[in-house]
Write an enzyme that holds these catalytic residues in place. Structure first.
Site, PDB file in Angstrom:
ATOM      1  CB  SER A 162      12.035  -1.674  -1.089  1.00  0.00           C
ATOM      2  OG  SER A 162      10.915  -2.284  -0.538  1.00  0.00           O
ATOM      3  CB  SER A 205      13.061  -0.081   2.208  1.00  0.00           C
ATOM      4  OG  SER A 205      14.136  -0.971   2.425  1.00  0.00           O
ATOM      5  CG  ASP A 206       9.071  -5.529   2.607  1.00  0.00           C
ATOM      6  OD1 ASP A 206       9.897  -6.273   3.164  1.00  0.00           O
ATOM      7  OD2 ASP A 206       7.886  -5.862   2.430  1.00  0.00           O
ATOM      8  CB  CYS A 207      14.003  -7.246   3.033  1.00  0.00           C
ATOM      9  SG  CYS A 207      14.034  -6.914   4.802  1.00  0.00           S
TER      10      CYS A 207
END
Ligand SMILES: *[C@@H]1O[C@H](CO)[C@@H](O)[C@H](O)[C@H]1NC(C)=O
Ligand SMILES: *[C@@H]1O[C@H](CO)[C@@H](O)[C@H](O)[C@H]1NC(C)=O
Ligand SMILES: *[C@@H]1O[C@H](CO)[C@@H](O)[C@H](O)[C@H]1NC(C)=O
Ligand SMILES: *[C@@H]1O[C@H](CO)[C@@H](O)[C@H](O)[C@H]1NC(C)=O
Ligand SMILES: *[C@@H]1O[C@H](CO)[C@@H](O)[C@H](O)[C@H]1NC(C)=O
Ligand SMILES: *[C@@H]1O[C@H](CO)[C@@H](O)[C@H](O)[C@H]1NC(C)=O
Ligand SMILES: *[C@@H]1O[C@H](CO)[C@@H](O)[C@H](O)[C@H]1NC(C)=O
Ligand SMILES: *[C@@H]1O[C@H](CO)[C@@H](O)[C@H](O)[C@H]1NC(C)=O
Length: 810
Positions: free
Chosen positions: A326, A322-324
């Protein structure tokens, strides 16, 4: 990647925000097998028998360290030894390790967008600089390296970056998994992150991804390993941000809350295509899902995007991250489904998200299982995807091939020269009246070097940079060729004060040549910052025009920016003789620019973005995702494929100090495709008044694509007096009249060096399925019959194409 979620007011109150990541001591978070568990001894890999004996363990009891077994068996053994709590502690970017069984911590997060970077250092990122490794080579930002249109260069830069990354890993200064490159298509000229990307064309973006990823990941000689889940890796790359992510913060609409409304057509044709190429052709080890929602669903919780597409259809050999933070965004920013943390974690796990950059998985995956919201097997599966990648990286067994890399391999002369070369190859010549450039150092003794970027240093390395080895500013670079008179002209890029213009005019009136360094920087275009217009900020335009008016010698404008800038005024001003675009050219930017200005290098770069007129931004909001014009709302199309209006400079534009001509050598321009009884004709919508063939199209998935290759052979002649590189760009326009079809689309390109007065033969491989397909309104990929035409350059050479379908014998 997010700087952090402090912007998210709604998140500021959260009790479980990023505790682990605010840890003050970065080095304790850096985990490679070296320093783990015994500060007085270095280990090169997890399964070092002495490491186990130091831990009081007998390595023979741990099958996951038995290198005679397959990765599958070893990874399963490792996972089966863990308790539920231990398992869930391994699926965050900081995997905490299990000392009991000899499994060390590992920090998954490192960045290497255009050189090894320390971005995120105040969080938990694994790569950092200090006295041991003071810097790493900072290559030009991706948008400039892309402008070279040279696949070999893209891969070579990837190889240099991964060499430095491995060396830093050996020194305990980096991880093995790098969350680069960023391959979102620049759909809108205002997007703040254009510098990180390969531009607006999905095919170019995909080609860049494949080459850069292979440069980072591939271990020479093992590219074609039969079982791709055991293919050795130099480092792991990650294509991000998946998908339809390209609004950062535009007039209050931010990426954490943005719901991208996307049609299947745009999804297949534009937003997914680079990711598909990255996985299928680049064999990347990771995909990162983005913050935004797509059609109402957060991308990191969408099983259709993750499990079905990336893992299923494209067959990823690796992990999805995931993006940080998310999951936190999903929960508290988007308030998706009014979840409890355990629900959000369960949804993401079930959707196919293996790793959470953040600590929702590590905090709640265990309780989510205990509450019956998700099966433990989903965690096992994520762990399998993760640890298989670490095995391939040599984390467990070592990588003899790379173990001797060290300090001399970071910032080596060879890499610094490659950074200079990448900038030279990318630089684009936009205007050159009366062959003003190159300047002659015989004639030009004094140079007025003016503007907010004249002494640029950190501005040249853009974002996701590390600490460079050193800088060569424009002043430094030009000083090699003449005496420099420096005037800022502006108090900075925002240029809010015009009092510095006069001294600049005075300098220009007395020197043999004037070079103005203008443009943008991270205060105008950046992550979390989209542009509101396409103009040069503040008094910059005035500075340029006034200085040009009084200059004694030739006037050259050098623009540093990622996104296009409306410099129509300079394009049309006869006092301005030449214009160069230098992107953000990396640590050796000044060196490369000076080489181009004084003719040591003949520029051949091409714009990877359309440079729009400023009016464009008032015609449509950034939040409209459609690529095609929306006539009912008066929105024009996006990118060269769908925008038919006037531009400052079109996609693919770029001049040279010489001229090139094209001539066809031999061209097979017909494809006669015989359809069997299971291959059916598909309807295709044509606009009124156009001829529609009786068999309008066939589904590409139904065709045997290998047998539909077509080779285009052309001769490129250099008719001028200087050696030079040309980028041969091959566009295809489909049969006339197909409703909503792109105006044209790039299907092949190749950069070629041709000596003055000579010519080179060039072969370009085209394929019926890959090159001449269109995506219909429903997202189906079709090969239309008829053919259309191939255009090389901007209409310099046109070749008609004939594609016919037949039934029965030919
Ligand atoms: C461990 O490795 C680092 C980096 O190579 C080195 O500086 C350090 O001296 C080594 N420590 C020991 C105990 O060998
Ligand atoms: C670390 O390794 C050294 C050298 O092998 C050994 O003497 C020492 O006991 C180890 N320390 C611990 C805490 O395991
Ligand atoms: C789940 O894991 C977290 C983080 O390691 C821990 O704090 C928590 O106590 C665990 N929950 C249960 C029910 O064991
Ligand atoms: C250019 O910038 C560097 C670094 O910021 C500085 O040391 C130097 O003095 C500047 N040069 C001029 C001519 O102002
Ligand atoms: C512009 O710069 C001059 C000289 O440094 C200064 O005197 C003046 O106050 C500045 N004007 C503004 C509007 O900041
Ligand atoms: C350009 O596109 C617009 C928007 O669809 C359309 O109205 C216009 O007719 C087109 N112009 C040309 C010259 O094709
Ligand atoms: C390129 O060709 C144009 C048109 O023939 C000519 O005006 C120009 O001088 C040539 N440029 C170079 C660099 O040879
Ligand atoms: C492409 O890049 C490679 C690597 O830098 C270089 O060797 C080659 O000359 C470049 N090709 C052209 C045509 O400039």
């Amino acid at each position: 990647m997010s700087a952090k979620l402090c912007f998210l007011v709604s998140l500021a109150l959260l009790f479980h925000s990023t505790i682990a990541r605010n840890s003050p001591s970065i080095s304790t978070n850096v985990v490679n097998a070296y320093s783990t568990f015994n500060a007085t001894r270095n280990y090169t890999h997890v399964c070092d028998p002495s490491r186990f004996s130091d831990l009081g363990l007998n390595i023979k009891h741990f099958a996951f360290c038995d290198s005679s077994l397959s990765y599958d068996v070893r990874v399963k053994d490792l996972i089966d030894r863990m308790t539920l709590n231990e398992k869930s502690a391994q699926i965050g970017d900081t995997a905490y390790g299990v000392p009991r069984i000899g499994l060390p911590k590992y920090e998954w997060w490192s960045e290497a967008l255009h050189g090894v970077s320390n971005v995120g250092q105040s969080g938990s990122v694994a790569s950092y600089f200090d006295d041991v490794v003071p810097g790493a080579t900072s290559f030009p930002t991706v948008i400039l390296t892309t402008a070279s249109f040279n696949q070999t260069l893209w891969k070579t830069v990837g190889q240099a970056v991964s060499t430095e990354a491995r060396a830093m890993y050996n020194l305990g200064h980096a991880g093995l998994t790098f969350w680069s490159p960023n391959i979102n298509v620049v759909r809108d000229p205002r997007w703040g992150r254009a510098q990180e990307t390969p531009g607006e064309d999905p095919f170019v973006v995909g080609e860049y991804a494949v080459n850069y990823v292979r440069g980072l990941q591939d271990v020479e000689g093992t590219e074609n390993t039969a079982d791709l889940n055991s293919r050795p890796l130099k480092v792991g790359a990650c294509c991000k941000h998946y998908a339809a992510y390209d609004v950062d913060n535009w007039l209050g609409v931010d990426r954490y809350h943005f719901d991208a409304r996307v049609t299947e057509q745009d999804m297949q044709e534009t937003f997914l295509r680079p990711f598909e190429m990255c996985v299928k052709e680049g064999d990347v080890t990771s995909i990162m899902c983005s913050y935004n929602k797509v059609n109402g669903i957060p991308t990191c919780a969408d099983p259709k995007l993750l499990k079905d597409t990336v893992r299923g259809e494209w067959n990823l050999h690796g992990y999805i991250v995931s993006d940080c933070d998310s999951i936190e965004v999903m929960l508290h920013g988007q308030k998706w489904l009014n979840d409890e943390p355990e629900d959000a974690v369960a949804q993401a796990l079930k959707a196919g998200l293996d790793l959470d950059c953040g600590n929702f998985y590590t905090n709640f995956a265990n309780s989510s299982v205990r509450m019956g919201k998700v099966k433990e097997a989903e965690i096992d599966n994520a762990l399998k995807n993760l640890y298989t990648v670490l095995m391939r990286l040599g984390f467990f067994d070592g990588s003899p091939k790379f173990e001797n890399l060290g300090k001399p391999d970071v910032c080596s002369n060879e890499h610094i020269e490659l950074a200079t070369e990448a900038a030279r190859q990318g630089i684009v010549l936009l205007k050159n009246d009366a062959e003003t450039l190159p300047l002659s150092s015989e004639k030009i003794k004094t140079i007025a070097v003016i503007g907010p970027h004249a002494n640029a240093t950190s501005a040249m390395i853009g974002n996701y940079a590390g600490v460079p080895c050193k800088y060569t500013s424009p002043i430094d670079g030009l000083s090699r060729f003449g005496e420099v008179k420096y005037e800022m002209g502006c108090d900075g890029v925002l240029c809010k004060n015009d009092t510095l213009i006069y001294p600049a005019m005075r300098a220009a009136s007395k020197t043999d040549a004037t070079i103005l360094f203008v443009g943008l920087d991270l205060s105008v275009e950046a992550e979390s910052l989209d542009r509101v217009d396409l103009l040069l900020p503040g008094y910059q335009s005035q500075l340029i025009s006034q200085v040009a008016q009084v200059s004694k010698g030739p006037v050259v404008v050098v623009v540093m920016s990622a996104g296009g800038v409306d410099i129509s005024f300079a394009k049309n001003d006869p006092n301005i003789h030449s214009i160069i675009w230098a992107g953000y050219p990396g640590e050796e930017g000044g060196h490369a620019i000076a080489d181009v200005v004084f003719g040591r290098y003949n520029p051949g770069g091409r714009l990877p973005l359309t440079w729009h007129e400023n009016d464009y931004v008032y015609m449509l909001p950034m939040t409209s995702m459609r690529l095609r014009p929306v006539d009912s709302l008066g929105y024009p199309g996006r990118t060269y494929k769908f925008f038919n209006g006037s531009t400052v400079y079109p996609f693919g534009y770029g001049l040279s100090y010489t001229n090139f001509t094209y001539k066809p050598v031999s061209t097979k321009n017909k494809l006669n495709i015989r359809l069997n009884q299971f291959q059916h004709c598909k309807d295709l919508e044509y606009r009124d008044g156009f001829y529609k063939p009786s068999c309008p199209a066939v589904l590409i998935d139904d065709l045997k694509c290998d047998s539909h290759n077509m080779e285009l052979a052309i001769e490129v002649a250099n008719t001028g007096k200087r050696d030079g590189s040309d980028v041969v760009m091959v566009y295809w326009s489909g049969p006339s009249g197909i409703a909503e079809a792109p105006i044209k689309q790039l299907v092949a390109f190749k950069r070629v060096l041709v000596k003055a007065g000579r010519s080179e033969k060039l072969k370009l491989e085209l394929n019926g399925c890959k090159s001449f397909g269109i995506v219909d309104y429903s997202g189906s990929k079709l090969l239309p019959s008829g053919g259309g035409k191939i255009e090389i350059g901007d209409g310099l050479l046109t070749i008609p194409l004939q594609i016919d379908f037949h039934r029965g014998a030919l």
